[in-house]
Design a protein around this motif. Structure first.
Motif, PDB file in Angstrom:
ATOM      1  N   VAL A  64      29.449  57.029 -16.177  1.00  0.00           N
ATOM      2  CA  VAL A  64      29.242  56.700 -14.818  1.00  0.00           C
ATOM      3  C   VAL A  64      30.130  57.651 -14.182  1.00  0.00           C
ATOM      4  O   VAL A  64      31.354  57.343 -13.997  1.00  0.00           O
ATOM      5  CB  VAL A  64      29.550  55.126 -14.697  1.00  0.00           C
ATOM      6  CG1 VAL A  64      29.039  54.776 -13.272  1.00  0.00           C
ATOM      7  CG2 VAL A  64      28.654  54.482 -15.662  1.00  0.00           C
ATOM      8  N   VAL A  65      29.593  58.438 -12.922  1.00  0.00           N
ATOM      9  CA  VAL A  65      30.562  58.990 -11.948  1.00  0.00           C
ATOM     10  C   VAL A  65      30.332  58.845 -10.699  1.00  0.00           C
ATOM     11  O   VAL A  65      29.173  58.239 -10.318  1.00  0.00           O
ATOM     12  CB  VAL A  65      30.339  60.511 -12.263  1.00  0.00           C
ATOM     13  CG1 VAL A  65      30.871  60.932 -13.703  1.00  0.00           C
ATOM     14  CG2 VAL A  65      28.999  60.943 -11.948  1.00  0.00           C
ATOM     15  N   THR A  66      30.997  59.168  -9.779  1.00  0.00           N
ATOM     16  CA  THR A  66      30.922  58.893  -8.336  1.00  0.00           C
ATOM     17  C   THR A  66      30.788  60.373  -7.687  1.00  0.00           C
ATOM     18  O   THR A  66      31.294  61.123  -8.251  1.00  0.00           O
ATOM     19  CB  THR A  66      31.841  57.966  -7.781  1.00  0.00           C
ATOM     20  OG1 THR A  66      33.201  58.912  -7.837  1.00  0.00           O
ATOM     21  CG2 THR A  66      32.004  56.583  -8.486  1.00  0.00           C
ATOM     22  N   THR A  67      30.105  60.255  -6.392  1.00  0.00           N
ATOM     23  CA  THR A  67      30.408  61.600  -5.608  1.00  0.00           C
ATOM     24  C   THR A  67      30.583  61.002  -4.183  1.00  0.00           C
ATOM     25  O   THR A  67      29.556  60.382  -3.681  1.00  0.00           O
ATOM     26  CB  THR A  67      29.158  62.114  -5.657  1.00  0.00           C
ATOM     27  OG1 THR A  67      28.874  62.835  -7.162  1.00  0.00           O
ATOM     28  CG2 THR A  67      29.064  63.546  -4.923  1.00  0.00           C
ATOM     29  N   TRP A  68      31.408  61.766  -3.416  1.00  0.00           N
ATOM     30  CA  TRP A  68      31.656  61.369  -1.991  1.00  0.00           C
ATOM     31  C   TRP A  68      31.162  62.538  -1.007  1.00  0.00           C
ATOM     32  O   TRP A  68      31.207  62.477   0.053  1.00  0.00           O
ATOM     33  CB  TRP A  68      32.663  60.811  -1.586  1.00  0.00           C
ATOM     34  CG  TRP A  68      33.876  61.731  -2.125  1.00  0.00           C
ATOM     35  CD1 TRP A  68      34.632  61.794  -3.349  1.00  0.00           C
ATOM     36  CD2 TRP A  68      34.675  62.646  -1.258  1.00  0.00           C
ATOM     37  NE1 TRP A  68      35.808  62.710  -3.140  1.00  0.00           N
ATOM     38  CE2 TRP A  68      35.544  63.311  -1.802  1.00  0.00           C
ATOM     39  CE3 TRP A  68      34.520  62.867   0.264  1.00  0.00           C
ATOM     40  CZ2 TRP A  68      36.596  64.225  -1.366  1.00  0.00           C
ATOM     41  CZ3 TRP A  68      35.403  63.951   0.614  1.00  0.00           C
ATOM     42  CH2 TRP A  68      36.163  64.620  -0.094  1.00  0.00           C
ATOM     43  N   ARG A  98      34.702  57.968   1.107  1.00  0.00           N
ATOM     44  CA  ARG A  98      35.309  58.160  -0.342  1.00  0.00           C
ATOM     45  C   ARG A  98      35.934  56.901  -0.768  1.00  0.00           C
ATOM     46  O   ARG A  98      35.748  56.566  -2.043  1.00  0.00           O
ATOM     47  CB  ARG A  98      36.521  59.274  -0.064  1.00  0.00           C
ATOM     48  CG  ARG A  98      37.220  59.695  -1.508  1.00  0.00           C
ATOM     49  CD  ARG A  98      38.223  60.630  -1.391  1.00  0.00           C
ATOM     50  NE  ARG A  98      38.967  61.085  -2.390  1.00  0.00           N
ATOM     51  CZ  ARG A  98      39.750  61.825  -2.756  1.00  0.00           C
ATOM     52  NH1 ARG A  98      40.143  62.536  -1.742  1.00  0.00           N
ATOM     53  NH2 ARG A  98      40.455  62.148  -3.675  1.00  0.00           N
ATOM     54  N   GLU A  99      36.754  55.992  -0.040  1.00  0.00           N
ATOM     55  CA  GLU A  99      37.076  54.863  -0.404  1.00  0.00           C
ATOM     56  C   GLU A  99      36.279  53.979  -0.973  1.00  0.00           C
ATOM     57  O   GLU A  99      36.623  52.841  -1.683  1.00  0.00           O
ATOM     58  CB  GLU A  99      38.011  54.313   0.644  1.00  0.00           C
ATOM     59  CG  GLU A  99      37.429  53.865   1.787  1.00  0.00           C
ATOM     60  CD  GLU A  99      37.252  55.039   2.764  1.00  0.00           C
ATOM     61  OE1 GLU A  99      36.976  54.737   4.074  1.00  0.00           O
ATOM     62  OE2 GLU A  99      37.454  56.215   2.495  1.00  0.00           O
ATOM     63  N   GLN A 100      34.997  54.256  -0.583  1.00  0.00           N
ATOM     64  CA  GLN A 100      33.917  53.093  -1.097  1.00  0.00           C
ATOM     65  C   GLN A 100      33.212  53.562  -2.323  1.00  0.00           C
ATOM     66  O   GLN A 100      32.308  52.875  -2.766  1.00  0.00           O
ATOM     67  CB  GLN A 100      33.108  52.909   0.082  1.00  0.00           C
ATOM     68  CG  GLN A 100      33.562  52.075   1.142  1.00  0.00           C
ATOM     69  CD  GLN A 100      32.616  51.938   2.280  1.00  0.00           C
ATOM     70  OE1 GLN A 100      31.560  51.971   2.176  1.00  0.00           O
ATOM     71  NE2 GLN A 100      32.885  51.796   3.773  1.00  0.00           N
ATOM     72  N   ARG A 101      33.657  54.481  -2.976  1.00  0.00           N
ATOM     73  CA  ARG A 101      32.611  55.188  -3.967  1.00  0.00           C
ATOM     74  C   ARG A 101      32.805  54.284  -5.179  1.00  0.00           C
ATOM     75  O   ARG A 101      31.573  53.878  -5.807  1.00  0.00           O
ATOM     76  CB  ARG A 101      32.932  56.754  -4.255  1.00  0.00           C
ATOM     77  CG  ARG A 101      34.406  56.977  -4.571  1.00  0.00           C
ATOM     78  CD  ARG A 101      34.400  58.365  -4.810  1.00  0.00           C
ATOM     79  NE  ARG A 101      35.963  58.657  -5.131  1.00  0.00           N
ATOM     80  CZ  ARG A 101      36.555  59.612  -5.869  1.00  0.00           C
ATOM     81  NH1 ARG A 101      35.672  60.438  -6.264  1.00  0.00           N
ATOM     82  NH2 ARG A 101      37.881  60.026  -5.890  1.00  0.00           N
ATOM     83  N   TYR A 102      33.834  53.924  -5.486  1.00  0.00           N
ATOM     84  CA  TYR A 102      34.195  52.850  -6.765  1.00  0.00           C
ATOM     85  C   TYR A 102      33.400  51.479  -6.634  1.00  0.00           C
ATOM     86  O   TYR A 102      32.890  50.989  -7.399  1.00  0.00           O
ATOM     87  CB  TYR A 102      35.515  52.870  -7.153  1.00  0.00           C
ATOM     88  CG  TYR A 102      35.660  54.070  -7.965  1.00  0.00           C
ATOM     89  CD1 TYR A 102      35.043  54.400  -9.360  1.00  0.00           C
ATOM     90  CD2 TYR A 102      36.663  55.160  -7.660  1.00  0.00           C
ATOM     91  CE1 TYR A 102      35.419  55.720  -9.721  1.00  0.00           C
ATOM     92  CE2 TYR A 102      37.051  56.216  -8.154  1.00  0.00           C
ATOM     93  CZ  TYR A 102      36.232  56.600  -9.559  1.00  0.00           C
ATOM     94  OH  TYR A 102      36.443  57.831 -10.005  1.00  0.00           O
ATOM     95  N   GLU A 103      33.433  51.055  -5.130  1.00  0.00           N
ATOM     96  CA  GLU A 103      32.916  49.751  -4.946  1.00  0.00           C
ATOM     97  C   GLU A 103      31.445  49.931  -5.148  1.00  0.00           C
ATOM     98  O   GLU A 103      30.925  49.027  -5.892  1.00  0.00           O
ATOM     99  CB  GLU A 103      33.069  49.642  -3.393  1.00  0.00           C
ATOM    100  CG  GLU A 103      32.505  48.299  -2.966  1.00  0.00           C
ATOM    101  CD  GLU A 103      32.610  47.951  -1.392  1.00  0.00           C
ATOM    102  OE1 GLU A 103      31.958  47.517  -0.806  1.00  0.00           O
ATOM    103  OE2 GLU A 103      33.431  48.580  -0.843  1.00  0.00           O
ATOM    104  N   ARG A 104      30.684  50.922  -4.765  1.00  0.00           N
ATOM    105  CA  ARG A 104      29.451  51.160  -5.026  1.00  0.00           C
ATOM    106  C   ARG A 104      29.112  51.603  -6.480  1.00  0.00           C
ATOM    107  O   ARG A 104      28.237  50.755  -7.264  1.00  0.00           O
ATOM    108  CB  ARG A 104      28.678  52.369  -4.272  1.00  0.00           C
ATOM    109  CG  ARG A 104      27.323  52.480  -4.931  1.00  0.00           C
ATOM    110  CD  ARG A 104      26.639  53.638  -3.980  1.00  0.00           C
ATOM    111  NE  ARG A 104      25.289  54.014  -4.409  1.00  0.00           N
ATOM    112  CZ  ARG A 104      24.262  53.606  -4.137  1.00  0.00           C
ATOM    113  NH1 ARG A 104      24.076  52.917  -3.148  1.00  0.00           N
ATOM    114  NH2 ARG A 104      23.040  54.020  -4.608  1.00  0.00           N
TER     115      ARG A 104
END
Length: 444
Positions: A124-128, A144-150
């Motif tokens: 599981v990865v994120t991209t901002w 960027r600060e919301q990427r792990y929230e999503r």
């Protein structure tokens, strides 16, 4: 005696570790290359193969930068095809949580788990970055600060979908060969700040219940997400001391979330260079680094920190005498260097001091400050070092990242793995059939 050491093998098609110019590097889009890699890893009894993801071609100053990539095939298609040509090895792929939807990803992984007999894994990865978002017509809509929230909401939604079928929701009618579905099978509803979805999930869970969940973030937010929800962490490069700190920190965070002792597994990326002797391996490693960082690559790397066009500078000459551009710049919309070095002027000062002290050119400086091979030496030396990392509380195993495929990876499987098997720290035969069994994780 060293405890069991887990091994994954990364097909390095989307990172700068790979030396494309080496004759030992084959195709990275022909399925035969993927099949050969997976079969080699399976013969060596690796836990899993691992595919990275790239959602946009790398670019710099508006131009494609093709030094470290050659094709970006879809992970699900490759993993599904690999399921048909392998029998036991786990099949893990990176799938983005920022630019996908939970229903689609849950169905794809449930399908892969069925097709592979329980061998699916999800990184599981994120991209901002705005420049990746442009491919999805979303731009930089997600701060960027919301990427792990999503990401946390995304993973929760996927798990809810996979859990929407009960064990008795599918009954095989052996007389007719048909399946009988209960009236409420697959019903789900998930509503939070990120998603508002409800309906019927189409695919019963696979043999594992849900895929093994990997997470690759090393930031404080990434560590917290992994400690709370991941089965295993794909750690980045680093030395033994850094990995000990990382390992202890993640385990502390996991304990605070009430996780079982020993979870999540910590599996750092491990690059390597082998030789018949340690001295030969060191010489070879130096040649590999020169191939990984040619003049164009060195200038491109420096531009990420200076945030300006440095094309007029000689990579074999001194560092630029101009200062980095702070804030907006023309080099790129999102660059790894900018994220890794948040204070460019201070970074430039440190690098100038280092270059002056050691007499380093731009290219030599980039080689000095960027990652080297994690393990260098004869096969026995590398096997010793891997065991020392596990015994020293730095990790639970490694995801091996070769600089050539099939060349360097085949060499590792042929020379290092047998030594680890002789020591009893890597299996000689598979005991289970699912990826969760390989990693000592319970099905759920």
């Amino acid at each position: 005696m060293t405890r069991r050491l887990h091994l994954g093998a990364m097909f390095p098609g989307t990172n700068s570790t790979l030396v494309w110019s080496d004759p030992a590097t084959g195709s990275h889009i022909d399925f035969a290359a993927f099949a050969d890699f997976a079969r080699t890893a399976e013969r060596a009894r690796f836990d899993f193969v691992f595919l990275a993801e790239g959602l946009r071609l790398r670019e710099q100053q508006g131009k494609v930068y093709d030094r470290d990539m050659a094709g970006r095939p879809d992970n699900f298609a490759v993993l599904a095809a690999l399921a048909a040509v392998t029998d036991r090895i786990g099949l893990a792929g990176t799938v983005n949580s920022t630019f996908n939807e939970p229903f689609e990803v849950a169905r794809q992984f449930a399908t892969l788990d069925h097709l592979s007999g329980g061998r699916a894994g999800w990184n599981v990865v994120t991209t901002w970055e705005e420049y990746v978002g442009e491919n999805f017509r979303r731009g930089s809509y997600l701060p960027r600060e919301q990427r792990y929230e999503r990401a946390a909401a995304f993973l929760d939604a996927v798990c809810r979908l996979l859990g929407s079928w009960r064990a008795d929701d599918v009954l095989a009618d052996k007389a007719t060969g048909r399946f009988l579905r209960r009236a409420d099978a697959g019903a789900f509803a998930h509503r939070d700040a990120q998603f508002d979805i409800a309906g019927r999930f189409t695919t019963p869970p696979g043999p594992q219940g849900r895929p093994v969940v990997f997470q690759a973030g090393s930031s404080p937010e990434g560590r917290e997400f992994a400690a709370a929800a991941a089965d295993a962490i794909f750690g980045m490069y680093g030395d033994l001391a850094e990995k000990r700190e990382f390992y202890a920190d993640v385990r502390r965070r996991a304990a605070a979330h009430g996780r079982a002792p020993g979870t999540p597994l910590v599996l750092p990326a491990a690059t390597f260079c082998l030789g018949d002797t340690d001295a030969e391996a060191r010489e070879r490693a130096a040649r590999v680094r020169l191939a990984q960082v040619d003049g164009r690559t060195a200038i491109a790397f420096l531009e990420e920190v200076w945030n300006r066009d440095l094309g007029a500078y000689d990579p074999d000459g001194p560092l630029p005498d101009v200062e980095p551009v702070v804030g907006g710049g023309a080099v790129a919309k999102a660059m790894a260097g900018v994220r890794k070095y948040p204070d460019p002027p201070a970074t430039a000062r440190r690098w100038r001091e280092l270059a002056e002290a050691k007499g380093l050119s731009i290219r030599e400086l980039v080689i000095e400050v960027t990652g080297r091979q994690t393990f260098i030496g004869a096969p026995s030396t590398v096997a010793d070092a891997m065991c020392a990392w596990v015994d020293g509380g730095a990790c639970d195993g490694f995801i091996v990242v070769p600089h050539t495929v099939p060349g360097a990876f085949d060499e590792f499987a042929r020379t290092v793995v047998p030594l680890l098997q002789e020591r009893g720290v890597v299996r000689a035969e598979y005991e289970g059939r699912t990826l969760r069994e390989h990693l000592g994780l319970a099905c759920n």
